[in-house]
Design an enzyme around this catalytic site. Structure first.
Site, short mmCIF file in Angstrom:
data_model
loop_
_atom_site.label_atom_id
_atom_site.label_comp_id
_atom_site.label_asym_id
_atom_site.label_seq_id
_atom_site.Cartn_x
_atom_site.Cartn_y
_atom_site.Cartn_z
N CYS A 114 75.48 117.97 56.63
CA CYS A 114 75.24 117.24 57.89
C CYS A 114 75.26 118.16 59.11
O CYS A 114 74.87 117.73 60.19
CB CYS A 114 76.25 116.12 58.04
SG CYS A 114 76.18 114.95 56.67
N HIS A 257 76.03 113.83 65.27
CA HIS A 257 75.68 113.43 63.91
C HIS A 257 76.08 111.96 63.71
O HIS A 257 77.20 111.57 64.06
CB HIS A 257 76.41 114.34 62.93
CG HIS A 257 76.34 113.88 61.52
ND1 HIS A 257 75.14 113.58 60.89
CD2 HIS A 257 77.31 113.64 60.60
CE1 HIS A 257 75.40 113.19 59.66
NE2 HIS A 257 76.69 113.21 59.46
N ASN A 287 73.68 107.12 57.63
CA ASN A 287 73.88 108.56 57.76
C ASN A 287 72.76 109.28 56.98
O ASN A 287 72.76 109.26 55.76
CB ASN A 287 75.27 108.90 57.20
CG ASN A 287 75.57 110.38 57.23
OD1 ASN A 287 74.68 111.21 57.44
ND2 ASN A 287 76.82 110.72 57.00
O1 UT7 Z 1 78.20 112.93 57.11
C1 UT7 Z 1 79.37 113.30 56.47
C2 UT7 Z 1 80.50 112.88 57.22
N1 UT7 Z 1 81.04 111.67 56.62
C3 UT7 Z 1 81.79 110.91 57.37
O2 UT7 Z 1 81.93 111.16 58.54
C4 UT7 Z 1 82.50 109.75 56.74
C5 UT7 Z 1 83.87 109.63 57.34
N2 UT7 Z 1 84.63 108.51 56.79
C6 UT7 Z 1 84.37 107.24 57.16
O3 UT7 Z 1 83.46 106.98 57.93
C7 UT7 Z 1 85.28 106.16 56.65
O4 UT7 Z 1 86.40 106.75 56.04
C8 UT7 Z 1 84.59 105.21 55.63
C9 UT7 Z 1 83.58 104.35 56.36
C10 UT7 Z 1 83.91 106.02 54.53
C11 UT7 Z 1 85.62 104.29 55.00
O5 UT7 Z 1 86.32 103.56 56.00
P1 UT7 Z 1 87.91 103.46 55.96
O6 UT7 Z 1 88.30 102.61 57.09
O7 UT7 Z 1 88.43 104.88 55.93
O8 UT7 Z 1 88.16 102.71 54.61
P2 UT7 Z 1 89.03 103.18 53.34
O9 UT7 Z 1 88.33 104.27 52.59
O10 UT7 Z 1 90.44 103.42 53.79
O11 UT7 Z 1 89.01 101.89 52.46
C12 UT7 Z 1 89.67 100.67 52.90
C13 UT7 Z 1 89.46 99.60 51.85
C14 UT7 Z 1 89.82 100.03 50.45
O12 UT7 Z 1 90.38 98.92 49.80
P3 UT7 Z 1 91.98 98.77 49.65
O13 UT7 Z 1 92.42 99.97 48.89
O14 UT7 Z 1 92.51 98.75 51.04
O15 UT7 Z 1 92.13 97.49 48.93
C15 UT7 Z 1 88.48 100.33 49.80
O16 UT7 Z 1 88.50 100.14 48.40
O17 UT7 Z 1 88.08 99.25 51.81
C16 UT7 Z 1 87.60 99.30 50.45
N3 UT7 Z 1 86.20 99.68 50.50
C17 UT7 Z 1 85.20 98.77 50.59
N4 UT7 Z 1 85.20 97.43 50.65
C18 UT7 Z 1 84.03 96.80 50.75
C19 UT7 Z 1 85.64 100.93 50.47
N5 UT7 Z 1 84.32 100.85 50.56
C20 UT7 Z 1 84.02 99.51 50.62
C21 UT7 Z 1 82.81 98.80 50.74
N6 UT7 Z 1 82.86 97.46 50.79
N7 UT7 Z 1 81.61 99.42 50.79
#
Ligand code: UT7
Length: 335
Positions: A114, A257, A287
């Site tokens: 990225c 980005h 993204n």
């Molecule tokens: O270009 C490369 C750079 N990449 C990035 O900048 C990505 C950076 N990271 C992020 O943007 C965020 O971390 C994400 C959007 C990927 C995830 O958001 P988050 O607020 O960090 O969520 P999390 O990973 O802590 O997950 C929270 C919950 C989990 O469930 P539990 O364990 O709390 O029950 C996940 O299993 O959300 C669940 N989850 C989903 N639920 C519904 C993860 N993905 C999904 C989904 N739909 N697609």
């Protein structure tokens, strides 16, 4: 030899035709529109068909930038294609060169996920500054739809396909469009975000086992990458502003980005930049990796938001881990 500046004189972009909404995805994988929208700001993404290869999309963006700059294909000395998803691991840039008829240009790929477009733009600037080349097309293009696991909801909802390109040319110092830059890598955190080789082995001879080529789908520790982004992007932009004696209030736009709306908002808040000065289109495209910055720039130039003379602070960040910042002045034409 006196070092020259780099003027940004044209831009273009290309997207696959098919748009896939969050609701459509939630019929395929265990997710919801509400989750994706609230955690990322994404509502849809473009997904390339089998015919819309990386080369096809990159060539369309490059041809559009060429036309916008008013250049002929044979005017181009250099084509840099930032991509992590080439059609051919030997490089896709030469195929773009052939497709747009830029017969004089040397063309090669640059891989920095990225951060790739920003790193490629800065790389091109060095060839132009030295006087060894005059005109370059810098392309950011990715098709991560081909490399996500469509059953992994933690990654597949984030990415989309697209391509953008910028035409740059050597110029006298006063027309310079790259006012400063910073680049960083931290391979010790590489495992946070990978598109890595499969562990497939083949015994070849007695005592020699080779590894078969092939890649496993994208794996990401989302929380770690999120923390990295909201810490490192403001830090590198602060360094950049200080090095160029620029106040955040002088910026017309933040051109970041497009990974997550929450990251864009956090960076803007750190510099007290009003949210309406943060360019954002990730709601529609997700993204698109190396494509996000040139795709966003092209949209904002063509709809008149970014105007000639405007100052933009840009930052790319992602796998590597890698990140960078550049202070840009748009010097090209409008729509
Ligand atoms: O270009 C490369 C750079 N990449 C990035 O900048 C990505 C950076 N990271 C992020 O943007 C965020 O971390 C994400 C959007 C990927 C995830 O958001 P988050 O607020 O960090 O969520 P999390 O990973 O802590 O997950 C929270 C919950 C989990 O469930 P539990 O364990 O709390 O029950 C996940 O299993 O959300 C669940 N989850 C989903 N639920 C519904 C993860 N993905 C999904 C989904 N739909 N697609």
């Amino acid at each position: 030899m006196e070092r020259l500046g780099m003027a940004l004189v044209g831009c273009g972009s290309a997207l696959p035709a098919a748009s896939v909404s969050n609701d459509q995805l939630s019929g395929r994988v265990d997710t919801t529109d509400a989750w994706i929208r609230s955690r990322t700001g994404i509502t849809a993404r473009r997904v390339a068909s089998a015919e819309e290869s990386l080369t096809v999309l990159a060539s369309r963006a490059a041809a559009a930038a060429l036309a916008h700059a008013g250049w002929q294909p044979e005017d181009v000395d250099l084509i840099l294609l930032a991509t992590s998803s080439p059609d051919d691991l030997f490089g896709s840039a030469p195929r773009v060169q052939a497709a747009i008829g830029a017969s004089r240009a040397v063309a090669f790929d640059l891989t920095a996920a990225c951060s790739g477009f920003l790193f490629a733009l800065i790389t091109a600037s060095q060839y132009l500054a030295s006087g060894s080349m005059r005109r370059a097309l810098v392309i950011g293009a990715d098709q991560l739809s081909r490399w996500v696991d469509w059953d992994d909801r933690s990654t597949c909802v984030l990415f989309g396909d697209g391509s953008g390109a910028v035409a740059v040319e050597a110029c006298p110092g006063e027309a310079n469009g790259l006012l400063g830059f910073k680049m960083r890598s931290d391979g010790s955190r590489n495992s946070c975000l990978t598109l890595a080789q499969l562990n497939q082995y083949e015994p070849l001879l007695e005592g020699l086992t080779t590894q078969r080529g092939g890649f496993s789908p994208i794996q990401m520790n989302g929380q770690e990458v999120y923390k990295f982004a909201v810490r490192e992007v403001p830090a590198i932009l602060a360094e950049l502003l200080e090095a160029t004696a620029t106040d955040a209030a002088q910026l017309d736009w933040l051109l970041l980005h497009q990974a997550n709306q929450r990251i864009l908002d956090a960076v803007a808040d750190r510099f007290a930049v009003p949210h309406e000065r943060v360019l954002s289109n990730l709601a529609h495209y997700g993204n698109t990796s190396a494509a996000t910055i040139p795709l966003m720039l092209d949209e904002a130039v063509k709809d008149g938001r970014v105007q000639s003379g405007h100052l933009l602070a840009s930052s790319g960040f992602g796998a590597g881990l890698s990140w960078g910042g550049a202070l840009l002045r748009w010097t090209g034409p409008q729509a």
